[in-house]
Design an enzyme around this catalytic site. Structure first.
Site: not given
Lengths: 426, 426
Positions: A256, A259, A323-324, A357, A416
């Site tokens: 990670q 990245h 996220e992960h 991934d 209505h």
């Protein structure tokens, strides 16, 4: 390597979960200028930005791939096979997300239904830069294929020779994408929002990108274009118990961290020795990493947190909403019910984030920045909208009519009520 | 009454589908001020705005309903029964939207799953004003109950006596909502975004409102709060063929027109006589309508369009992408496959929009302004996020490992490859 935090107070969980706040207001002004310019000069403006920002003068952003055969593309056979296997797994998992719809007769003569209908025209953005993100082509295009979207436009910046990476081309062809456009950054997003002769306006824009692309996608929403989700730096949280293998945990954290220098990496463990062991392995493993400089920066603002009580640990994890989320444990399944907020979860010591991934089958386009509390990652539904239908017989309206009139009149909406009574009295 | 348009050119469909563009940039400045003020002075600011804008000085926005029993609320028994029946139908249809999740073994040893997990804390906004929208309480709260959201906060402006309409209270109690807050407009949205002592910050905000509320919801997104969908004036498109009953069509158009002077009302028919007949009935029916003035204004910018060819007619309808689509025909089912973009569809001569507005079971919170091309109406999924899981055995990683390493290395992400090889080599 990682800053250690021992038994933090519950009252600090919100603060510990905070990501760096990016102020993109100045960025927004620049991106708005790009939108205005694209609106004024359309394709000419796109090509101007490409020349200025990607350093290549194109006569058209259309990348003609007529007659190009996937087999003839020059990438390693092993990479072709890997991409094909990933395609197969992603296809299988997203295909299983298909729904045949719902039909419920809520009362005699009142049939209510729900059907998923594909979006017509979608735009995919694939960033250029140092790494050719062909895996993102698969993740964004395969579910679009399954959903049945009629048109898929793929925008990606050209390289120095006005071409694209062969692995991106190969993946696109595998997914049946024929409309590739050589345009990058905010200008690509603006073109897919406003529409030019070469780059049509789309219903929804998918895909990752730098802060300019992110700002442009945010702006696109003001122009009535949908986007997959807000974006922020990628992140992982690993929860490790005594059955974890610290060497693996360190490798996952580094995957990670490489990245980007803004990547978020968090370790939560129920023993202090795990924190120390993982730190030891980080020191060893990082030394040989090609992207060591980036990973080191990312680790410098990352944390290793000891929380003894498992429920408390998951209170923190759910507040962080990663996220992960990797559960580094031999008994990972036993923690599932504690998970409330996460983008994608990796269960067990032999389930690295890399699997999701690339090729396990799940999608890698996931909510960052705590958005996992409220947003799903990209899935088949992201390419469809759910439409409801109701079919009512004369008998059905007899059964429901009085209720409708009572409610409409109580809301002071006589028109209505009339729409019902004109039928009942017919 | 309705402007007639005969056989328009296909090239005019986009123009004919355009809704009035609302420029809310000046509005936004005012709404941003409200957000800043709420951030600075929290509950005191909320109460100040309530005094200024709703004309009542409250000591707290908390509306204490401890011990209040639904049965003791003073509304007609017939209205209570109507609300209970609507609740039952809405519950049945949204309950059927539950999913047990998906599990796919994409390869031996690679198990991929998807589960829906409820949002934790949601906010509902119910407008005040001339009509008490208790039906919206049901539409927004019932699916939240089914989803299993832990906390539901309901904000609605107080009336002149610091209270709320009994039908709104009754509907809230029926849905088990205990947290009612007397706050309206942009200040209610700001409070649910930023959080005060009395009004907690929520994950997602649902509900309709005027242009200030709409602008505030748009702004809330910049503060990382999710919203149900962008909002615009309500609209109906009726498609009528020779088997329609023009009297019913006129009543349906008026039901929409009475909503507001900015309501959008479109009739598409495959014969000119239908347009004329419907116009005749509009003239008769509008004369007795309590909200005649509003309906007249709405009709003044509405259209009746003759398109002979059915496929062409649906090309236009799909371009318009109406919030509500009524198929006024005895053979309504035969048109279903032509429908690509709509929020909710009403099939047959005995299926008025009022049915879905109140009690058929479908949701009435739907995409307007052409957003039906890309957004779903509110449904059970709106209250949940889809989380993916993967569980990989040692054998599974043996099967997938080489693929992962090949792809990671081709994307120049050695750390991603290492996370696999460290396991394979262990």
């Amino acid at each position: 390597m990682l800053e250690k935090i021992l038994n933090p107070n519950k009252s600090d969980f919100v603060k510990l979960s905070q990501r760096p706040v990016l102020d993109n207001s100045t960025l927004m002004t620049g991106v708005q200028t790009i939108f205005n310019e694209i609106k004024r000069n359309r394709d000419a403006a796109v090509l101007n930005y490409t020349e200025k920002l990607d350093g290549i003068k194109l006569s058209s952003s259309v990348y003609d791939i007529t007659g190009v055969n996937a087999d003839s593309i020059e990438i390693e056979e092993s990479l072709k096979n890997a991409i094909k296997l990933a395609y197969k797994n992603i296809y299988a998992f997203h295909c299983a997300q298909k729904s045949s719809g719902i039909d419920v007769e809520t009362m005699p003569g009142i049939m209510c239904s729900q059907r998923s209908i594909p979006l017509t025209r979608i735009g995919l953005y694939i960033p250029g830069g140092s790494a050719p993100l062909f895996s993102t082509v698969l993740m964004l295009a395969v579910p679009a294929l399954i959903a049945g979207c009629k048109e898929i436009i793929l925008c990606t910046p050209p390289d120095g020779s006005g071409s694209i990476h062969p692995a991106i081309l190969y993946s696109s062809l595998l997914c049946g994408i024929s409309a590739i456009r050589l345009a990058g950054g905010a200008q690509a997003i603006a073109a897919m929002t406003i529409g030019t002769k070469d780059i049509p306006a789309v219903d929804k824009i998918f895909g990752p990108g730098n802060q300019y692309v992110t700002a442009a996608k945010q702006l696109a929403q003001n122009y009535n274009v949908a986007i997959d989700m807000p974006a922020g730096p990628s992140e992982v949280l690993v929860y490790a118990d005594a059955t974890c293998i610290p060497e693996f945990v360190a490798a996952d954290l580094l995957a990670q961290a490489e990245h980007g220098s803004d990547s978020q990496v968090i370790l939560v463990a129920n023993s202090v020795w795990i924190l120390d062991k993982v730190n030891d392995h980080l020191t060893i493993q990082i030394s040989n990493l090609p992207r060591k400089a980036i990973a080191t920066q990312a680790l410098s603002h990352s944390k290793a947190i000891f929380i003894e009580d498992v429920e408390t640990a998951f209170d923190f994890i759910n507040e962080y909403a990663p996220e992960h989320l990797i559960i580094a444990s031999d008994k990972a399944e036993s923690y599932i019910n504690l998970i409330k907020n996460a983008g994608s979860v990796f269960l067990g010591n032999y389930c690295p984030e890399s699997a999701g991934d690339y090729a396990s089958g799940t999608n890698h386009t996931l909510p960052t920045n705590g958005w996992a509390k409220k947003y799903s990652g990209v899935n088949l539904d992201s390419y469809m909208k759910k439409v409801t239908f109701q079919s009512i017989t004369r008998t059905g309206l007899n059964n429901l009519g009085a209720t409708l009139i009572t409610m409409a009149e109580a809301e002071h909406l006589q028109g209505h009520a009339n729409a019902v009574s004109v039928r009942l009295n017919y």
